[in-house]
Design a protein around this motif. Structure first.
Motif, mmCIF file in Angstrom:
data_model
loop_
_atom_site.group_PDB
_atom_site.id
_atom_site.type_symbol
_atom_site.label_atom_id
_atom_site.label_comp_id
_atom_site.label_asym_id
_atom_site.label_seq_id
_atom_site.Cartn_x
_atom_site.Cartn_y
_atom_site.Cartn_z
ATOM 1 N N THR A 50 19.597 -10.988 -8.701
ATOM 2 C CA THR A 50 19.157 -10.138 -7.603
ATOM 3 C C THR A 50 19.338 -8.663 -7.952
ATOM 4 N N THR A 51 18.299 -7.888 -7.728
ATOM 5 C CA THR A 51 18.365 -6.440 -7.919
ATOM 6 C C THR A 51 18.116 -5.754 -6.579
ATOM 7 N N ALA A 52 18.808 -4.659 -6.342
ATOM 8 C CA ALA A 52 18.674 -3.946 -5.071
ATOM 9 C C ALA A 52 17.513 -2.972 -5.112
ATOM 10 N N ALA A 53 16.615 -3.086 -4.147
ATOM 11 C CA ALA A 53 15.490 -2.160 -4.047
ATOM 12 C C ALA A 53 15.985 -0.764 -3.692
ATOM 13 N N THR A 54 15.313 0.238 -4.239
ATOM 14 C CA THR A 54 15.591 1.616 -3.865
ATOM 15 C C THR A 54 15.008 1.882 -2.487
ATOM 16 N N MET A 55 15.770 2.552 -1.641
ATOM 17 C CA MET A 55 15.265 2.827 -0.301
ATOM 18 C C MET A 55 14.129 3.833 -0.348
ATOM 19 N N SER B 198 9.644 -2.208 -5.328
ATOM 20 C CA SER B 198 11.058 -2.048 -5.015
ATOM 21 C C SER B 198 11.567 -0.664 -5.379
ATOM 22 N N ALA B 199 10.781 0.061 -6.130
ATOM 23 C CA ALA B 199 11.020 1.447 -6.520
ATOM 24 C C ALA B 199 9.687 1.940 -7.075
ATOM 25 N N PRO B 200 9.493 3.233 -7.210
ATOM 26 C CA PRO B 200 8.208 3.700 -7.755
ATOM 27 C C PRO B 200 7.869 3.032 -9.084
ATOM 28 N N ALA B 201 6.680 2.437 -9.144
ATOM 29 C CA ALA B 201 6.149 1.773 -10.339
ATOM 30 C C ALA B 201 6.926 0.519 -10.732
ATOM 31 N N THR B 202 7.725 -0.022 -9.811
ATOM 32 C CA THR B 202 8.474 -1.254 -10.078
ATOM 33 C C THR B 202 8.065 -2.310 -9.064
ATOM 34 N N PRO B 203 7.325 -3.339 -9.461
ATOM 35 C CA PRO B 203 6.852 -4.339 -8.496
ATOM 36 C C PRO B 203 8.002 -5.104 -7.842
ATOM 37 N N GLY C 41 0.758 -1.240 0.000
ATOM 38 C CA GLY C 41 0.000 0.000 0.000
ATOM 39 C C GLY C 41 0.787 1.288 0.000
ATOM 40 N N GLN C 42 2.112 1.247 0.062
ATOM 41 C CA GLN C 42 2.912 2.472 0.003
ATOM 42 C C GLN C 42 3.664 2.497 -1.319
ATOM 43 N N PRO C 43 3.364 3.428 -2.209
ATOM 44 C CA PRO C 43 4.090 3.498 -3.481
ATOM 45 C C PRO C 43 5.596 3.606 -3.254
ATOM 46 N N GLY C 44 6.351 2.739 -3.932
ATOM 47 C CA GLY C 44 7.798 2.758 -3.796
ATOM 48 C C GLY C 44 8.341 1.910 -2.677
ATOM 49 N N ALA C 45 7.463 1.335 -1.857
ATOM 50 C CA ALA C 45 7.902 0.539 -0.710
ATOM 51 C C ALA C 45 7.360 -0.874 -0.825
#
Length: 416
Positions: free
Chosen positions: A217-222, A63-68, A38-42
């Motif tokens: 593996t890709t690193a999620a944006t904080m 994992s980042a805005p608009a990236t599931p 429920g939090q965009p980007g999180a």
């Protein structure tokens, strides 16, 4: 409901949750969906293995805005990295390259400087080396980013008055273990994470720093405000003056704070990803952590292969000190050599390591149970709640595991 293919022995997943889980973990799945979506980007992920069999592998959010978020999304797990670094040392000890009660200087001669010739490997692993403070070894962010420089400065440093006393080595822990491992093997910790942990366990979900381009593996944006508040003039002034305070406040400030360190986490590509910080910049998937701790929860065995010997596992499970930790507000960490316990339901019989923000890996040897939980949120508004995630994850995991069917077959293929 999600679009993940279901089977009679799998639970239906709430909308927005991907992966699979067996029906016994319904309360865990619903709580995860409510708190992590429920939090965009999180977003985040949670994996549970029982005797090496995956019963839960779920993820939600972005994992980042608009990236599931996907099964291959990793997150910076901060201090949960320490448990991985410690496991590297245990692997080396298992092969006779390191003895826990031998002075560190026997392997790393430079470490004998300034009265450290009697500090043992056991002291290092259990946060009792008297080397937790940052101000004496680093002037700012540039120093912190140079991991070999930090190893050298710790080798030359003088231990403080807390030598022998459990005092959380928040950042220095990783450089100390890295310096020891480098002296023994000639290799850095990023390489050792791969050769001693990820490859023997057959997982691509454990990295130190940014995963290579060849990794799935890709690193999620904080997500969130991160630690910018620490850099404000007033907070910096207060924390800087706290260095000289006696007791836990002073010890915590020295271990955790350095002017400019908050910039470590700034930007979509934060500097923390481009160094080797074995105390704090592991990038892991939930399944990667559950796989590692699955070996620790099952007598050193993983997928029918020996990862650590029974003798080493017995040593690792031993609680080294029941004394209260002097840098963590006298909290009862019950330090083992590289791991801690928690005095709460679902955690007393286990051990692992929790990181800043609440990501963690956990092993419960009495149940053959392992857990990996990761996410990418880090903001002041949710920090306390997120930091305590283990307080809801572990009791619900134990509850589900008690009634789970003990099958040796993998659940249905995970969804992309």
């Amino acid at each position: 409901m999600s679009t993940v293919a279901t089977a009679p022995d799998l639970a239906d997943l709430p909308t927005g949750v991907g992966g699979y889980a067996t029906p016994e973990f319904g309360p865990l799945i619903r709580t995860f969906a409510r708190l992590m979506g429920g939090q965009p980007g999180a977003g985040g992920a949670l994996t549970v293995h029982l005797h090496g069999t995956p019963l839960v592998e779920i993820w939600a959010g972005e994992s980042a805005p608009a990236t599931p978020w996907t099964a291959d999304t990793g997150a910076i797990v901060f201090s949960a990295t320490k448990g991985i670094a410690a496991t590297v040392i245990h692997r080396l000890a298992d092969r006779g390259l390191i003895d826990y009660d031998t002075p560190v200087a026997a392997y790393w001669p430079e470490f004998a400087a300034n009265g450290k010739e009697r500090i043992t490997v056991r002291h290092l692993l259990s946060h009792r080396a008297g080397l937790s403070g940052l101000p004496d070894i680093a002037a700012g962010l540039d120093d912190i980013l140079d991991h070999q420089l930090m190893e050298q400065r710790l080798a030359a440093a003088k231990p403080d008055h807390l030598l022998g006393t459990p005092t959380y080595h928040a950042l220095t822990y990783g450089w100390l273990l890295a310096g020891l491992a480098r002296a023994v093997t000639g290799r850095g910790m990023a390489e050792l994470f791969r050769t001693e942990i990820a490859e023997p366990l057959g997982t691509d979900g454990i990295h130190l720093g940014r995963p290579p381009a060849t990794s799935a593996t890709t690193a999620a944006t904080m997500h969130g405000g991160r630690l910018g508040f620490v850099g404000t003039t007033y907070v910096s002034l207060v924390l800087g003056r706290a260095y000289s305070l006696p007791g836990a406040l002073g010890a915590a400030a020295r271990a955790l704070f350095l002017p400019g360190l908050e910039d470590f986490l700034e930007g979509d590509i934060p500097p923390i990803l481009d160094t080797e910080l074995p105390a704090g910049n592991g990038v892991c998937t939930a399944t990667g952590l559950a796989t590692l701790y699955g070996a620790l929860a099952n007598g050193g065995m993983s997928q029918g292969r020996r990862f650590l010997s029974p003798a080493t596992m017995k040593t690792m499970r031993h609680i080294e000190t029941y004394s209260l930790d002097h840098a963590l507000m006298y909290f009862p960490m019950m330090w083992r050599m590289g791991y801690h316990s928690l005095p709460m339901p679902g955690a007393r019989a286990g051990f692992g390591h929790i990181g800043l923000g609440g990501s963690f890996g956990w092993a419960d040897p009495n149940r053959g149970l392992s857990v990996g939980f990761v996410h990418n949120r880090l903001s002041l508004s949710s920090l306390t709640t997120d930091q305590l995630a283990s307080a809801w994850v572990l009791p619900l995991v134990v509850r589900g595991a008690r009634s789970a069917r003990r099958t040796t077959q993998l659940p249905a293929s995970r969804a992309a």
